[in-house]
Write a protein that holds these residues in place. Structure first.
Motif, PDB file in Angstrom:
ATOM      1  N   GLY A 209       0.816  -1.211   0.000  1.00 34.35           N
ATOM      2  CA  GLY A 209       0.000   0.000   0.000  1.00 34.35           C
ATOM      3  C   GLY A 209       0.847   1.257   0.000  1.00 34.35           C
ATOM      4  N   GLU A 210       1.889   1.280   0.819  1.00 34.96           N
ATOM      5  CA  GLU A 210       2.771   2.449   0.884  1.00 34.96           C
ATOM      6  C   GLU A 210       3.500   2.667  -0.439  1.00 34.96           C
ATOM      7  OE1 GLU A 210       5.411   1.889   4.153  1.00 34.96           O
ATOM      8  OE2 GLU A 210       3.888   2.259   5.684  1.00 34.96           O
ATOM      9  N   ALA A 211       3.765   1.589  -1.166  1.00 30.96           N
ATOM     10  CA  ALA A 211       4.472   1.700  -2.444  1.00 30.96           C
ATOM     11  C   ALA A 211       3.534   1.953  -3.614  1.00 30.96           C
ATOM     12  CB  ALA A 211       5.284   0.432  -2.700  1.00 30.96           C
ATOM     13  N   GLY A 212       2.243   2.085  -3.342  1.00 33.66           N
ATOM     14  CA  GLY A 212       1.293   2.415  -4.396  1.00 33.66           C
ATOM     15  C   GLY A 212       0.637   1.242  -5.074  1.00 33.66           C
ATOM     16  N   TYR A 213       0.797   0.038  -4.502  1.00 30.12           N
ATOM     17  CA  TYR A 213       0.145  -1.149  -5.053  1.00 30.12           C
ATOM     18  C   TYR A 213      -1.119  -1.472  -4.265  1.00 30.12           C
ATOM     19  CZ  TYR A 213       4.503  -2.090  -7.590  1.00 30.12           C
ATOM     20  OH  TYR A 213       5.597  -2.003  -8.419  1.00 30.12           O
ATOM     21  N   ASP A 214      -2.067  -2.109  -4.925  1.00 30.01           N
ATOM     22  CA  ASP A 214      -3.297  -2.522  -4.260  1.00 30.01           C
ATOM     23  C   ASP A 214      -3.004  -3.765  -3.409  1.00 30.01           C
ATOM     24  OD1 ASP A 214      -5.827  -3.436  -3.504  1.00 30.01           O
ATOM     25  OD2 ASP A 214      -6.742  -2.787  -5.389  1.00 30.01           O
ATOM     26  N   PRO A 215      -3.128  -3.661  -2.078  1.00 27.12           N
ATOM     27  CA  PRO A 215      -2.808  -4.819  -1.228  1.00 27.12           C
ATOM     28  C   PRO A 215      -3.771  -5.979  -1.403  1.00 27.12           C
ATOM     29  CG  PRO A 215      -3.746  -3.042   0.083  1.00 27.12           C
ATOM     30  CD  PRO A 215      -3.497  -2.476  -1.283  1.00 27.12           C
ATOM     31  N   ARG A 216      -4.911  -5.734  -2.021  1.00 27.87           N
ATOM     32  CA  ARG A 216      -5.855  -6.836  -2.259  1.00 27.87           C
ATOM     33  C   ARG A 216      -5.290  -7.854  -3.241  1.00 27.87           C
ATOM     34  NH1 ARG A 216     -10.981  -3.050  -3.536  1.00 27.87           N
ATOM     35  NH2 ARG A 216      -9.305  -2.135  -4.793  1.00 27.87           N
ATOM     36  N   ALA A 217      -4.226  -7.492  -3.939  1.00 25.14           N
ATOM     37  CA  ALA A 217      -3.590  -8.438  -4.860  1.00 25.14           C
ATOM     38  C   ALA A 217      -3.073  -9.662  -4.114  1.00 25.14           C
ATOM     39  CB  ALA A 217      -2.452  -7.753  -5.613  1.00 25.14           C
ATOM     40  N   MET A 218      -2.747  -9.498  -2.816  1.00 27.73           N
ATOM     41  CA  MET A 218      -2.281 -10.648  -2.033  1.00 27.73           C
ATOM     42  C   MET A 218      -3.366 -11.700  -1.881  1.00 27.73           C
ATOM     43  SD  MET A 218       0.770 -11.191  -0.990  1.00 27.73           S
ATOM     44  CE  MET A 218       0.639 -12.145   0.523  1.00 27.73           C
ATOM     45  N   ILE A 219      -4.616 -11.280  -1.877  1.00 24.53           N
ATOM     46  CA  ILE A 219      -5.724 -12.238  -1.814  1.00 24.53           C
ATOM     47  C   ILE A 219      -5.732 -13.090  -3.088  1.00 24.53           C
ATOM     48  CG2 ILE A 219      -8.237 -12.480  -1.710  1.00 24.53           C
ATOM     49  CD1 ILE A 219      -8.278  -9.881  -0.070  1.00 24.53           C
ATOM     50  N   GLU A 220      -5.476 -12.444  -4.223  1.00 20.96           N
ATOM     51  CA  GLU A 220      -5.403 -13.172  -5.485  1.00 20.96           C
ATOM     52  C   GLU A 220      -4.208 -14.134  -5.488  1.00 20.96           C
ATOM     53  OE1 GLU A 220      -5.075  -9.946  -8.172  1.00 20.96           O
ATOM     54  OE2 GLU A 220      -7.078  -9.171  -7.759  1.00 20.96           O
ATOM     55  N   VAL A 221      -3.097 -13.712  -4.856  1.00 21.46           N
ATOM     56  CA  VAL A 221      -1.929 -14.590  -4.755  1.00 21.46           C
ATOM     57  C   VAL A 221      -2.291 -15.853  -3.971  1.00 21.46           C
ATOM     58  CG1 VAL A 221       0.390 -14.838  -3.791  1.00 21.46           C
ATOM     59  CG2 VAL A 221      -0.242 -12.734  -4.989  1.00 21.46           C
ATOM     60  N   MET A 222      -3.062 -15.712  -2.917  1.00 23.91           N
ATOM     61  CA  MET A 222      -3.463 -16.877  -2.135  1.00 23.91           C
ATOM     62  C   MET A 222      -4.291 -17.843  -2.975  1.00 23.91           C
ATOM     63  SD  MET A 222      -2.035 -16.546   0.748  1.00 23.91           S
ATOM     64  CE  MET A 222      -0.724 -15.532   0.045  1.00 23.91           C
ATOM     65  N   ARG A 223      -5.132 -17.291  -3.844  1.00 22.30           N
ATOM     66  CA  ARG A 223      -5.916 -18.151  -4.743  1.00 22.30           C
ATOM     67  C   ARG A 223      -4.980 -18.914  -5.683  1.00 22.30           C
ATOM     68  NH1 ARG A 223      -6.971 -16.968  -9.718  1.00 22.30           N
ATOM     69  NH2 ARG A 223      -6.686 -14.718  -9.412  1.00 22.30           N
ATOM     70  N   ILE A 224      -3.981 -18.234  -6.199  1.00 20.26           N
ATOM     71  CA  ILE A 224      -3.023 -18.872  -7.100  1.00 20.26           C
ATOM     72  C   ILE A 224      -2.250 -19.979  -6.376  1.00 20.26           C
ATOM     73  CG2 ILE A 224      -0.872 -18.468  -8.369  1.00 20.26           C
ATOM     74  CD1 ILE A 224      -2.034 -15.671  -9.064  1.00 20.26           C
ATOM     75  N   LEU A 225      -1.828 -19.703  -5.139  1.00 16.58           N
ATOM     76  CA  LEU A 225      -1.098 -20.706  -4.361  1.00 16.58           C
ATOM     77  C   LEU A 225      -1.981 -21.910  -4.043  1.00 16.58           C
ATOM     78  CD1 LEU A 225       0.865 -18.437  -1.854  1.00 16.58           C
ATOM     79  CD2 LEU A 225       1.746 -19.587  -3.895  1.00 16.58           C
ATOM     80  N   GLU A 226      -3.243 -21.646  -3.771  1.00 18.00           N
ATOM     81  CA  GLU A 226      -4.166 -22.745  -3.462  1.00 18.00           C
ATOM     82  C   GLU A 226      -4.369 -23.622  -4.691  1.00 18.00           C
ATOM     83  OE1 GLU A 226      -7.806 -23.112  -0.377  1.00 18.00           O
ATOM     84  OE2 GLU A 226      -7.882 -21.431  -1.765  1.00 18.00           O
TER      85      GLU A 226
END
Length: 269
Positions: A209-226
């Motif tokens: 978030g501080e670097a200007g990225y949407d932190p919700r992308a981590m939720i998508e990463v979890m889907r990819i890992l699953e």
């Protein structure tokens, strides 16, 4: 008499291990937490640099795709430059590993961060890559490796004490006590590992978030890992990493805590 000597020796080893662990306490300037560590930041950096070539070799070395490797470095350095991570003493460097099959990312003590091509190729956006790298930066700034080493030394001392106290050379069956003690010690450290992963998820939310990225992308990463695990990852209690599905709840909670009034406009997805 022999039993008493064994017991006293075991108690002494256990006491020294406990005192050494609890007395080595430092405050983490990044997280504000008090931690039990018994190495300096300089030692962490040296350890990471020493281990980096061997760790890379286990994944086929560095990837030959210079453009992809440069992209990983660029996103990683953006996270460092635009957040408090850049004000830490760690010298971060980001590497793309050649392994196309393994889905993994990890950080060594001191700031050496790695991601496999197998994971990078599954990611769908720069924000997702930032989420993964932010998670690994979180491990470094939270000094998880230094904590794990201190805990491993404590566990080794306690299990060694238990082995001395329970082992009877005239009774081979007593060896099982040492085996059980070692298993308990391993499960203790695995539990700590899961807590570290959740803390790094929370730190990734802050850093992205501080670097200007949407932190919700981590939720998508979890889907990819699953999806990558094929749903056959086994019970969470026996794993070092928490189940990706369970991590989503923690990430959503972290986003709510960081942005109680909602996410700002203009974040990169």
């Amino acid at each position: 008499m022999r039993a008493i000597i064994k017991l006293l020796a075991a108690l002494l080893i256990a006491a020294v291990s406990l005192v050494t662990y609890w007395c080595n306490t430092q405050e983490n300037e990044f997280t504000g937490e008090k931690q039990h560590v018994d190495m300096t930041v300089e030692q962490e950096i040296a350890l990471g640099l020493q281990a980096a070539p061997e760790m890379a070799q286990q994944y086929g070395g560095l990837h030959s795709d210079q453009a992809a490797a440069a992209r990983v470095k660029e996103v990683g350095q953006r996270l460092v430059r635009q957040t408090k991570a850049g004000k830490t003493p760690y010298d971060f460097d980001f590497h793309l590993l050649a392994d196309e099959q393994t889905v993994n990312a990890f950080a060594l003590p001191g700031g050496q961060v790695f991601i496999t091509a197998g994971l990078l190729n599954r990611l769908e956006s720069e924000a997702q890559l930032a989420g993964v790298l932010g998670h690994e930066i979180g491990h470094v700034v939270a000094r998880h490796s230094a904590e794990q080493l201190a805990k491993a030394k404590l566990t080794q001392g306690l299990t060694g004490a238990a082995a001395i106290a329970t082992y009877d050379p005239d009774n081979p069956a007593s060896r099982s006590g040492a085996v059980v003690a070692a298993m308990v010690g391993k499960l203790m450290n695995m539990r700590y590992g899961r807590q570290d992963e959740l803390e790094s998820d929370r730190l990734s939310v802050r850093l992205t978030g501080e670097a200007g990225y949407d932190p919700r992308a981590m939720i998508e990463v979890m889907r990819i890992l699953e999806q990558a695990s094929g749903g056959a990852s086994g019970p969470e209690f026996t794993q070092t990493h928490p189940n990706p599905g369970n991590r989503v709840t923690e990430i959503e909670r972290a986003i709510q805590q960081e942005y109680p009034d909602g996410l700002p406009e203009g974040l990169q997805h």
